[in-house]
Design a protein around this motif. Structure first.
Motif, PDB file in Angstrom:
ATOM      1  N   LEU A 112       1.153  -0.514   0.045  1.00  0.00           N
ATOM      2  CA  LEU A 112       0.686   0.122   0.113  1.00  0.00           C
ATOM      3  C   LEU A 112       1.035   0.881  -0.213  1.00  0.00           C
ATOM      4  CD1 LEU A 112      -2.817   1.215  -0.463  1.00  0.00           C
ATOM      5  CD2 LEU A 112      -2.606   0.789   2.565  1.00  0.00           C
ATOM      6  N   LEU A 113       1.810   1.451   0.786  1.00  0.00           N
ATOM      7  CA  LEU A 113       3.077   1.625   0.459  1.00  0.00           C
ATOM      8  C   LEU A 113       3.542   2.805  -0.597  1.00  0.00           C
ATOM      9  CD1 LEU A 113       5.386   1.868   4.188  1.00  0.00           C
ATOM     10  CD2 LEU A 113       2.907   3.728   3.519  1.00  0.00           C
ATOM     11  N   ALA A 114       4.212   1.566  -1.880  1.00  0.00           N
ATOM     12  CA  ALA A 114       4.356   1.695  -2.739  1.00  0.00           C
ATOM     13  C   ALA A 114       3.013   2.634  -3.344  1.00  0.00           C
ATOM     14  CB  ALA A 114       4.918   0.194  -3.169  1.00  0.00           C
ATOM     15  N   GLU A 115       1.792   2.281  -3.622  1.00  0.00           N
ATOM     16  CA  GLU A 115       1.155   3.098  -3.902  1.00  0.00           C
ATOM     17  C   GLU A 115       0.822   3.718  -3.654  1.00  0.00           C
ATOM     18  OE1 GLU A 115      -3.418   2.220  -5.239  1.00  0.00           O
ATOM     19  OE2 GLU A 115      -2.515   0.024  -4.187  1.00  0.00           O
ATOM     20  N   LEU A 116       0.903   4.669  -3.062  1.00  0.00           N
ATOM     21  CA  LEU A 116       0.529   5.388  -2.486  1.00  0.00           C
ATOM     22  C   LEU A 116       1.784   6.348  -2.568  1.00  0.00           C
ATOM     23  CD1 LEU A 116      -0.396   5.706   1.387  1.00  0.00           C
ATOM     24  CD2 LEU A 116      -1.901   6.081  -0.168  1.00  0.00           C
TER      25      LEU A 116
ATOM     26  N   ALA B 151       3.771   5.650  -5.314  1.00  0.00           N
ATOM     27  CA  ALA B 151       3.603   6.365  -6.938  1.00  0.00           C
ATOM     28  C   ALA B 151       2.695   7.421  -7.294  1.00  0.00           C
ATOM     29  CB  ALA B 151       2.807   4.616  -7.568  1.00  0.00           C
ATOM     30  N   ARG B 152       1.475   7.065  -6.748  1.00  0.00           N
ATOM     31  CA  ARG B 152       0.399   8.103  -7.696  1.00  0.00           C
ATOM     32  C   ARG B 152       0.431   9.479  -6.632  1.00  0.00           C
ATOM     33  NH1 ARG B 152      -6.045   5.298  -5.718  1.00  0.00           N
ATOM     34  NH2 ARG B 152      -5.345   3.349  -6.764  1.00  0.00           N
ATOM     35  N   LEU B 153       1.221   9.727  -5.535  1.00  0.00           N
ATOM     36  CA  LEU B 153       1.293  10.863  -5.283  1.00  0.00           C
ATOM     37  C   LEU B 153       2.933  11.202  -6.381  1.00  0.00           C
ATOM     38  CD1 LEU B 153       1.434  12.855  -2.792  1.00  0.00           C
ATOM     39  CD2 LEU B 153       3.506  12.242  -1.307  1.00  0.00           C
ATOM     40  N   ALA B 154       4.020  11.006  -5.979  1.00  0.00           N
ATOM     41  CA  ALA B 154       4.931  11.166  -7.342  1.00  0.00           C
ATOM     42  C   ALA B 154       3.920  11.426  -8.824  1.00  0.00           C
ATOM     43  CB  ALA B 154       5.193   9.809  -7.538  1.00  0.00           C
ATOM     44  N   ALA B 155       3.240  10.961  -9.105  1.00  0.00           N
ATOM     45  CA  ALA B 155       2.589  11.640 -10.678  1.00  0.00           C
ATOM     46  C   ALA B 155       1.900  12.697  -9.982  1.00  0.00           C
ATOM     47  CB  ALA B 155       1.296  10.221 -10.879  1.00  0.00           C
ATOM     48  N   VAL B 156       1.517  13.188  -9.090  1.00  0.00           N
ATOM     49  CA  VAL B 156       0.253  14.005  -8.356  1.00  0.00           C
ATOM     50  C   VAL B 156       1.371  15.312  -8.717  1.00  0.00           C
ATOM     51  CG1 VAL B 156      -0.732  15.761  -7.250  1.00  0.00           C
ATOM     52  CG2 VAL B 156      -0.932  13.583  -7.603  1.00  0.00           C
TER      53      VAL B 156
ATOM     54  N   THR C  87       3.998  19.065  -0.620  1.00  0.00           N
ATOM     55  CA  THR C  87       5.452  18.718   0.471  1.00  0.00           C
ATOM     56  C   THR C  87       5.134  17.974   1.954  1.00  0.00           C
ATOM     57  OG1 THR C  87       6.718  20.272  -0.719  1.00  0.00           O
ATOM     58  CG2 THR C  87       7.449  19.741   1.630  1.00  0.00           C
ATOM     59  N   GLY C  88       4.293  18.445   2.792  1.00  0.00           N
ATOM     60  CA  GLY C  88       3.928  17.727   4.285  1.00  0.00           C
ATOM     61  C   GLY C  88       3.469  16.044   3.554  1.00  0.00           C
ATOM     62  N   LEU C  89       2.608  15.938   2.503  1.00  0.00           N
ATOM     63  CA  LEU C  89       2.405  15.039   1.939  1.00  0.00           C
ATOM     64  C   LEU C  89       3.052  13.930   1.928  1.00  0.00           C
ATOM     65  CD1 LEU C  89      -0.183  12.824   2.543  1.00  0.00           C
ATOM     66  CD2 LEU C  89      -0.493  13.314  -0.159  1.00  0.00           C
ATOM     67  N   ARG C  90       3.760  13.963   1.197  1.00  0.00           N
ATOM     68  CA  ARG C  90       5.489  13.544   1.107  1.00  0.00           C
ATOM     69  C   ARG C  90       6.139  12.694   2.468  1.00  0.00           C
ATOM     70  NH1 ARG C  90       6.551   9.974  -1.984  1.00  0.00           N
ATOM     71  NH2 ARG C  90       5.874  10.598  -4.236  1.00  0.00           N
ATOM     72  N   ARG C  91       6.165  13.450   3.054  1.00  0.00           N
ATOM     73  CA  ARG C  91       6.842  13.634   4.428  1.00  0.00           C
ATOM     74  C   ARG C  91       5.861  12.789   5.323  1.00  0.00           C
ATOM     75  NH1 ARG C  91       8.250  20.190   5.348  1.00  0.00           N
ATOM     76  NH2 ARG C  91      10.279  20.493   4.559  1.00  0.00           N
ATOM     77  N   ALA C  92       5.216  13.068   4.704  1.00  0.00           N
ATOM     78  CA  ALA C  92       3.655  12.405   6.124  1.00  0.00           C
ATOM     79  C   ALA C  92       4.286  10.765   5.840  1.00  0.00           C
ATOM     80  CB  ALA C  92       2.822  12.612   6.031  1.00  0.00           C
ATOM     81  N   LEU C  93       4.458   9.991   4.401  1.00  0.00           N
ATOM     82  CA  LEU C  93       4.695   9.018   3.167  1.00  0.00           C
ATOM     83  C   LEU C  93       5.915   8.630   3.881  1.00  0.00           C
ATOM     84  CD1 LEU C  93       3.172   6.960   1.710  1.00  0.00           C
ATOM     85  CD2 LEU C  93       3.346   7.866  -0.098  1.00  0.00           C
ATOM     86  N   ASP C  94       6.874   9.263   3.699  1.00  0.00           N
ATOM     87  CA  ASP C  94       7.927   9.048   3.809  1.00  0.00           C
ATOM     88  C   ASP C  94       8.689   8.418   5.921  1.00  0.00           C
ATOM     89  OD1 ASP C  94       8.798   9.213   1.864  1.00  0.00           O
ATOM     90  OD2 ASP C  94       9.857  11.434   1.798  1.00  0.00           O
TER      91      ASP C  94
END
Length: 226
Positions: free
Chosen positions: A160-164, A166-171, A203-210
């Motif tokens: 699920l993390l990988a899917e998230l 990938a989707r975030l990277a596209a945005v 950026t905030g969402l990427r940090r939370a995901l990382d």
């Protein structure tokens, strides 16, 4: 299939609404008519809009008063408003439009290509914000649902993390391209500011995901989407 954005067209003259529909039809979005300020406010009660094109001179509730009501509502206060007017009373009249909350003020007759280009920027920003909200919802699901997918099927947290991611990277890629486009075209300050706000949220969402990656040992909160 990506859901189309809705654009609200407000004018008391049917011929003006028809002209706007012809100009904006190339954007392939959902165009909603309103023939008065009251009708526009009613439409805004139930639907979300990417941008509002609002005529200034209308009988009864004029454009300025309609914009004031829109900006007072929490649900609609952040929707961009482009004022359209057939008159030009000078800087004071224009200032009144911006003071009412407009992001732009265009006098008729206007260049159809320019109007379409301006509207397309706000449609793109709206779509990116919708995508961002979807990524945040998936991230919340990971944090609160123990790795279960939205459909209720079990899924490994790592998958699920990988899917998230990938989707975030596209945005992120699309948002970066949009920001570069705005810089190249010397776009309106309001559009540039909205794009910058979108990038900060990404950026905030990427940090939370990382921070959810194995070995981080942290449980971040999902960034607010306001």
């Amino acid at each position: 299939m990506v859901q189309k954005a809705k654009i609200l067209l407000v004018d008391d003259r049917p011929e003006n609404l028809l002209a706007l529909e012809v100009i904006l039809s190339a954007l392939d979005q959902t165009l909603v008519r309103a023939s008065s300020g009251e009708e526009a406010l009613k439409a805004l009660l139930t639907d979300d809009f990417a941008v509002i094109l609002l005529d200034v001179q209308m009988p009864g509730m004029d454009g300025f008063e309609t914009a004031a009501h829109i900006k007072r509502r929490e649900r609609t206060r952040d929707i961009p408003i482009i004022f359209l007017t057939a008159i030009n009373h000078g800087p004071h009249h224009t200032f009144r439009g911006y003071a009412a909350g407009a992001v732009d003020y265009i006098s008729k007759p206007f260049d159809p290509w320019v109007l379409r280009a301006k509207v397309s920027v706000f449609v793109e920003l709206y779509m990116k914000n919708c995508q961002l909200r979807e990524q945040a919802a998936l991230l919340r699901l990971q944090l609160e649902g123990g790795g279960k997918a939205a459909a209720g099927e079990a899924k490994e947290p790592a998958g699920l993390l990988a899917e998230l991611s990938a989707r975030l990277a596209a945005v992120e890629e699309q948002a970066e391209a949009l920001s570069k486009q705005l810089d190249d075209e010397s776009a309106d300050a309001a559009a540039v500011a909205t794009a910058a706000h979108l990038e900060r949220k990404l950026t905030g969402l990427r940090r939370a995901l990382d921070a959810l990656e194995p070995g981080t040992g942290s449980s971040p909160s999902v960034p607010s989407q306001n």
